[in-house]
Design a protein around this motif. Structure first.
Motif, mmCIF file in Angstrom:
data_model
loop_
_atom_site.group_PDB
_atom_site.id
_atom_site.type_symbol
_atom_site.label_atom_id
_atom_site.label_comp_id
_atom_site.label_asym_id
_atom_site.label_seq_id
_atom_site.Cartn_x
_atom_site.Cartn_y
_atom_site.Cartn_z
ATOM 1 N N GLY A 142 0.802 -1.217 0.000
ATOM 2 C CA GLY A 142 0.000 0.000 0.000
ATOM 3 C C GLY A 142 0.830 1.259 0.000
ATOM 4 N N LEU A 143 2.014 1.223 0.606
ATOM 5 C CA LEU A 143 2.931 2.355 0.544
ATOM 6 C C LEU A 143 3.420 2.572 -0.885
ATOM 7 C CD1 LEU A 143 5.220 2.010 3.697
ATOM 8 C CD2 LEU A 143 3.926 4.050 3.038
ATOM 9 N N ALA A 144 3.788 1.463 -1.542
ATOM 10 C CA ALA A 144 4.304 1.560 -2.906
ATOM 11 C C ALA A 144 3.257 2.123 -3.856
ATOM 12 C CB ALA A 144 4.771 0.180 -3.377
ATOM 13 N N LEU A 149 0.612 7.648 -6.650
ATOM 14 C CA LEU A 149 -0.619 8.328 -7.021
ATOM 15 C C LEU A 149 -0.348 9.834 -7.109
ATOM 16 C CD1 LEU A 149 -3.265 6.493 -4.805
ATOM 17 C CD2 LEU A 149 -2.939 6.278 -7.282
ATOM 18 N N PRO A 150 -1.149 10.579 -7.866
ATOM 19 C CA PRO A 150 -0.965 12.039 -7.932
ATOM 20 C C PRO A 150 -1.054 12.669 -6.540
ATOM 21 C CG PRO A 150 -2.465 11.286 -9.647
ATOM 22 C CD PRO A 150 -2.219 10.106 -8.765
ATOM 23 N N LEU A 180 6.435 7.897 2.227
ATOM 24 C CA LEU A 180 6.132 8.020 0.801
ATOM 25 C C LEU A 180 7.275 8.709 0.057
ATOM 26 C CD1 LEU A 180 2.356 9.080 0.902
ATOM 27 C CD2 LEU A 180 3.302 6.813 0.428
ATOM 28 N N ALA A 181 7.849 9.736 0.669
ATOM 29 C CA ALA A 181 8.971 10.433 0.037
ATOM 30 C C ALA A 181 10.166 9.496 -0.117
ATOM 31 C CB ALA A 181 9.358 11.658 0.864
ATOM 32 N N LYS A 182 10.443 8.690 0.905
ATOM 33 C CA LYS A 182 11.537 7.728 0.819
ATOM 34 C C LYS A 182 11.253 6.669 -0.249
ATOM 35 C CE LYS A 182 13.030 8.215 5.642
ATOM 36 N NZ LYS A 182 13.150 7.528 6.965
ATOM 37 N N ARG A 212 -0.806 4.224 -14.031
ATOM 38 C CA ARG A 212 -1.293 4.352 -12.656
ATOM 39 C C ARG A 212 -0.965 3.083 -11.889
ATOM 40 N NH1 ARG A 212 -4.736 8.227 -11.011
ATOM 41 N NH2 ARG A 212 -5.718 6.837 -9.492
ATOM 42 N N PRO A 213 -0.559 3.227 -10.624
ATOM 43 C CA PRO A 213 -0.251 2.042 -9.808
ATOM 44 C C PRO A 213 -1.538 1.300 -9.438
ATOM 45 C CG PRO A 213 -0.151 4.016 -8.455
ATOM 46 C CD PRO A 213 -0.389 4.484 -9.868
ATOM 47 N N ARG A 214 -1.653 0.070 -9.887
ATOM 48 C CA ARG A 214 -2.868 -0.705 -9.630
ATOM 49 C C ARG A 214 -2.611 -1.931 -8.770
ATOM 50 N NH1 ARG A 214 -6.332 -2.161 -14.697
ATOM 51 N NH2 ARG A 214 -7.592 -2.947 -12.962
#
Length: 252
Positions: A142-144, A149-150, A180-182, A212-214
């Motif tokens: 879920g982090l990845a 995402l935008p 998320l930044a890392k 888009r990440p799915r």
């Protein structure tokens, strides 16, 4: 969790809560607490869903997903099921690393694990199994996904969801933003034992239409096997395998 006002929306919330409770099931009170819906409302919804075969009830009164959902899912499988394509990639990760490997899909604000392959290392993490759901930004999958995402969608998601209620202060919005930044910097996500102490996870996003990440590929194992040097090696393997799976799904 936000509470939908329409009947179908509330029924969907109840079904997803039951999915998270599989395979042991949940009581009416459990579902009311998880969904923030009134207990009488939950009971009415469950009774209606039971009449349609969408939920079942065991001998001690716990609610479970019903057989009709399986039949509906089978009918939809030809359009949505990508597990046959993903399975060899997950197996490759488990064989190459010795760790447990997973394939998860994004469904709304959550990820759901679709495939689990255990590696050869005898000590395993049991945080994830088929059907397990986590909110975006919690487990490494879920982090990845959330990381790619935008920015406006990330802001909206974090504004709507208080992850600390279930997962503690380490999942406050700013802490999630730091991870998320890392993730964007490294290309892959790392969960340093934030769900279960000593159980680490790493994940890489798999992309669909419009880049888009799915989906996501991930690995879990004990902390001692996720030192700095090996994390870098596992990260490269995850990214390479996720890229190859993305290409395979594009050709589908």
């Amino acid at each position: 969790m936000n509470t939908p006002s329409d009947v179908i929306g509330r029924a969907g919330v109840v079904l997803r809560a039951l999915a998270r409770a599989e395979p042991q099931g949940a009581t009416t009170s459990d579902i009311a607490r998880i969904t923030n819906l009134a207990r009488p409302t939950v009971h009415r919804l469950l009774s209606s869903l039971h009449a349609e075969g969408l939920v079942d009830r065991d001998e001690i009164g716990r609610w479970l997903l019903g057989a009709e959902l399986y039949l509906l899912g089978t009918a939809a499988g030809a359009r949505y099921d990508v597990t046959a394509i993903a399975q060899p990639f997950v197996r490759h990760l488990s064989v190459a690393t010795g760790e447990s490997a997973f394939f998860s899909a994004r469904r709304g604000d959550e990820t759901i694990c679709l495939i689990r392959e255990d590696g050869s290392f005898p000590i395993r993490s049991h945080v994830l199994s088929e059907g397990t759901r986590f909110p975006l930004g919690v487990a490494s999958a879920g982090l990845a996904i959330l990381a790619y995402l935008p920015a406006t969608e990330v802001d909206d998601y974090l504004a709507r969801n208080d992850l600390t209620r279930t997962f503690g202060p380490q999942h406050a919005a700013e802490a999630v933003r730091e991870r998320l930044a890392k993730t964007r910097q490294a290309g892959y996500a790392v969960n340093p034992g934030l769900i279960v102490e000593g159980s680490w996870g790493m994940g890489a996003a798999v992309f669909g239409v419009g880049e888009r990440p799915r989906w996501a590929l991930s690995l879990t194992g004990i902390e001692q096997r996720f030192g700095d040097t090996r994390r870098a090696e596992l990260g490269k393997l995850l990214l390479r395998t996720a890229h190859e799976l993305t290409k395979s799904l594009e050709r589908r």
